[in-house]
Scaffold this motif. Structure first.
Motif, mmCIF file in Angstrom:
data_model
loop_
_atom_site.group_PDB
_atom_site.id
_atom_site.type_symbol
_atom_site.label_atom_id
_atom_site.label_comp_id
_atom_site.label_asym_id
_atom_site.label_seq_id
_atom_site.Cartn_x
_atom_site.Cartn_y
_atom_site.Cartn_z
ATOM 1 N N LYS A 212 0.761 -1.653 -0.031
ATOM 2 C CA LYS A 212 0.020 -0.165 -0.091
ATOM 3 C C LYS A 212 0.900 1.226 -0.210
ATOM 4 O O LYS A 212 0.897 2.206 -1.099
ATOM 5 N N ARG A 215 2.734 1.741 -3.134
ATOM 6 C CA ARG A 215 0.968 2.121 -4.242
ATOM 7 C C ARG A 215 1.712 3.658 -4.397
ATOM 8 O O ARG A 215 0.933 4.464 -4.890
ATOM 9 N N ARG A 339 7.278 -14.740 -12.207
ATOM 10 C CA ARG A 339 7.209 -13.231 -11.923
ATOM 11 C C ARG A 339 7.759 -12.762 -11.522
ATOM 12 O O ARG A 339 7.922 -11.341 -11.581
ATOM 13 N N SER A 351 3.486 -1.344 -10.451
ATOM 14 C CA SER A 351 2.102 -1.270 -9.797
ATOM 15 C C SER A 351 1.176 -2.883 -10.953
ATOM 16 O O SER A 351 0.564 -3.402 -9.253
ATOM 17 N N THR A 352 1.850 -3.299 -11.518
ATOM 18 C CA THR A 352 1.666 -4.830 -11.522
ATOM 19 C C THR A 352 2.022 -6.173 -11.111
ATOM 20 O O THR A 352 1.319 -7.141 -10.334
ATOM 21 N N LEU A 354 2.708 -5.314 -7.583
ATOM 22 C CA LEU A 354 1.712 -5.138 -6.421
ATOM 23 C C LEU A 354 0.219 -5.637 -6.813
ATOM 24 O O LEU A 354 -0.308 -5.977 -5.882
ATOM 25 N N ASP A 355 0.108 -5.384 -7.829
ATOM 26 C CA ASP A 355 -1.486 -6.418 -8.137
ATOM 27 C C ASP A 355 -1.241 -7.316 -7.853
ATOM 28 O O ASP A 355 -2.009 -8.571 -6.881
ATOM 29 N N TRP A 356 -0.209 -8.387 -8.291
ATOM 30 C CA TRP A 356 0.285 -9.743 -8.134
ATOM 31 C C TRP A 356 0.236 -10.027 -6.750
ATOM 32 O O TRP A 356 -0.516 -11.717 -6.009
ATOM 33 N N THR A 357 0.817 -9.448 -6.015
ATOM 34 C CA THR A 357 1.073 -9.359 -4.423
ATOM 35 C C THR A 357 0.086 -9.374 -3.624
ATOM 36 O O THR A 357 -0.084 -10.563 -3.083
ATOM 37 N N GLU A 358 -0.606 -8.926 -4.142
ATOM 38 C CA GLU A 358 -2.436 -8.165 -3.517
ATOM 39 C C GLU A 358 -3.710 -9.786 -3.773
ATOM 40 O O GLU A 358 -3.777 -10.082 -2.864
ATOM 41 N N GLN A 359 -2.976 -10.293 -4.917
ATOM 42 C CA GLN A 359 -3.899 -11.562 -5.000
ATOM 43 C C GLN A 359 -2.897 -12.128 -4.757
ATOM 44 O O GLN A 359 -4.323 -13.306 -4.215
#
Length: 421
Positions: A212, A215, A339, A351-352, A354-359
């Motif tokens: 977070k 981001r 990845r 940003s991608t 971080l998306d993978w981390t959050e998923q």
């Protein structure tokens, strides 16, 4: 054994020669011209970011990026920095024989190393008997000058592991761990006592909080270019006017909550640039002045390097797998390996990553609910191994046998008066 170095008075210490570890704050002693026509003035402030062959350093100079200097061309900013550098070198030389276990960590442990990968290690040292009983505080951490090798004192190691510190548990469980003394073998044998569902917070929730923050830093960096362009074109624009324009440009709209958020971004921007030494004053006016001047070299903040997003993804994946199965998994394979390599090489935007981390983090709660790991670490077992190590050190000291804990023990640092706060 090397002679102890007396650092309190700094008598005989040449500040142009003492080795400066990674992270030391320095000032330049020479003026340096740059390829872009600019220059680095003598007295500029910077931070040592790498040690290079031939007694050279790479220094990140405030507002001027990274540049190489001869060791004699920079000075520590304070006597405290000199004192720390001398003490670090002294402790590293004296306590290296007292390391009882060590492990290769990072990309080499995860099966992701390439030709340019660092060789990072962590380990555990045990203080000889005399180092814990005197007036001088004993070191709890010894880090090599280049920052690639970290050693923790055994009690600190145990306490860090009990609270599920990711770096400590990685060191204790990677396949590359090796004991160099029976005391190190005891620690490895007891390592399961340190593991608990605290991994959920220390690994997973921590990584989410850092994602977070990244981001927010990324958004701020993206806004920076826009804001400077607007101020260069209209130097007299007010903070409110630029905030309104920023809210509209980012798709938030100019309504009051979005306007307020944009104002906050602008304040974060000029505070960040001021902290980097790029603004003359910590204010919006200082930001406008910078925009009117010749454009400085503005690189992305260091926290936005791919390495940070890479580490967050692997920590979250490790947390989910360890919680779900009760066993750690360090070597990355399949989609995870693909990845991680893509992030490390910079082939995907932050940003991608971080998306993978959050998923992956979305699976944390389910993994904890069904986890075979105990809810709390085994304090009694952890205490027992620490007590055994302390008793063994005392036994070897009294027995005066050969080795760094017996008759060959390094002499402790000389006692010194504690500095007043």
């Amino acid at each position: 054994m090397p002679e102890p170095v007396h650092v309190d008075g700094l008598g005989g210490v040449d500040p142009t020669r003492v080795p400066l570890p990674h992270g030391t704050q320095v000032t330049t002693a020479v003026e340096r011209g740059l390829d872009d026509g600019g220059h680095i003035r003598a007295g500029a402030v910077g931070t040592v970011v790498a040690l290079l062959p031939g007694d050279r350093l790479r220094v990140r100079v405030v507002g001027r990026g990274e540049h190489e200097f001869e060791r004699a061309e920079v000075r520590p900013v304070s006597r405290g920095q000199v004192r720390f550098a001398v003490a670090r070198a002294r402790d590293e030389a004296a306590l290296s024989p007292c390391v009882v276990l060590t492990a290769t960590v990072g990309s080499r442990a995860w099966g992701l190393a390439d030709e340019g990968s660092d060789h990072d290690t962590r380990g555990v040292f045990v203080l000889p008997f005399g180092w814990r009983e005197g007036l001088t505080p004993a070191p709890e951490v010894v880090v090599s000058a280049d920052g690639s090798h970290t050693r923790w004192e055994v009690e600190r190691t145990v306490r860090q592991a009990l609270r599920a510190d990711p770096n400590t548990l990685e060191m204790l469980f990677v396949p590359t761990i090796a004991a160099t003394d029976p005391m190190g073998e005891w620690i490895i044998a007891a390592r399961s006592a340190f593991v608990s569902q605290a991994i959920y917070g220390a690994f997973g929730r921590y990584a989410l909080a850092q994602a977070k923050r990244l981001r927010q830093s990324l958004r701020l960096a993206e806004h920076r270019t826009l804001v400077l362009e607007w101020l260069r074109a209209d130097p007299g624009a007010s903070l409110d006017a630029v905030a309104l324009r920023l809210a509209e440009a980012t798709g938030d709209g100019a309504e009051s909550p979005h306007h307020k958020r944009a104002r906050q971004y602008l304040k974060q921007l000029y505070r960040s640039l001021y902290d980097q030494g790029l603004l003359a004053e910590n204010s919006f006016a200082g930001l406008a002045s910078m925009a009117r001047a010749e454009a400085p070299q503005l690189s992305l903040p260091r926290e936005l390097r791919p390495k940070n997003a890479y580490n967050l993804l692997r920590i979250v994946d490790l947390a989910v797998h360890w919680l779900a199965t009760g066993e750690p998994r360090f070597v990355a394979t399949g989609q995870l390996a693909q990845r991680l390599r893509a992030i490390k090489s910079g082939d995907v935007p932050l940003s991608t990553a971080l998306d993978w981390t959050e998923q992956r983090a979305a699976q944390l709660d389910e993994a904890r609910l069904s986890s075979p790991l105990p809810s709390e670490p085994d304090l009694a077992a952890a205490d027992a191994v620490l007590q055994a190590v302390r008793a063994e050190v005392a036994r070897r000291f009294v027995g005066r046998g050969p080795g760094p804990f017996g008759r060959d023990a390094p002499p402790p640092p000389p006692p010194r008066q504690q500095q007043q706060p």
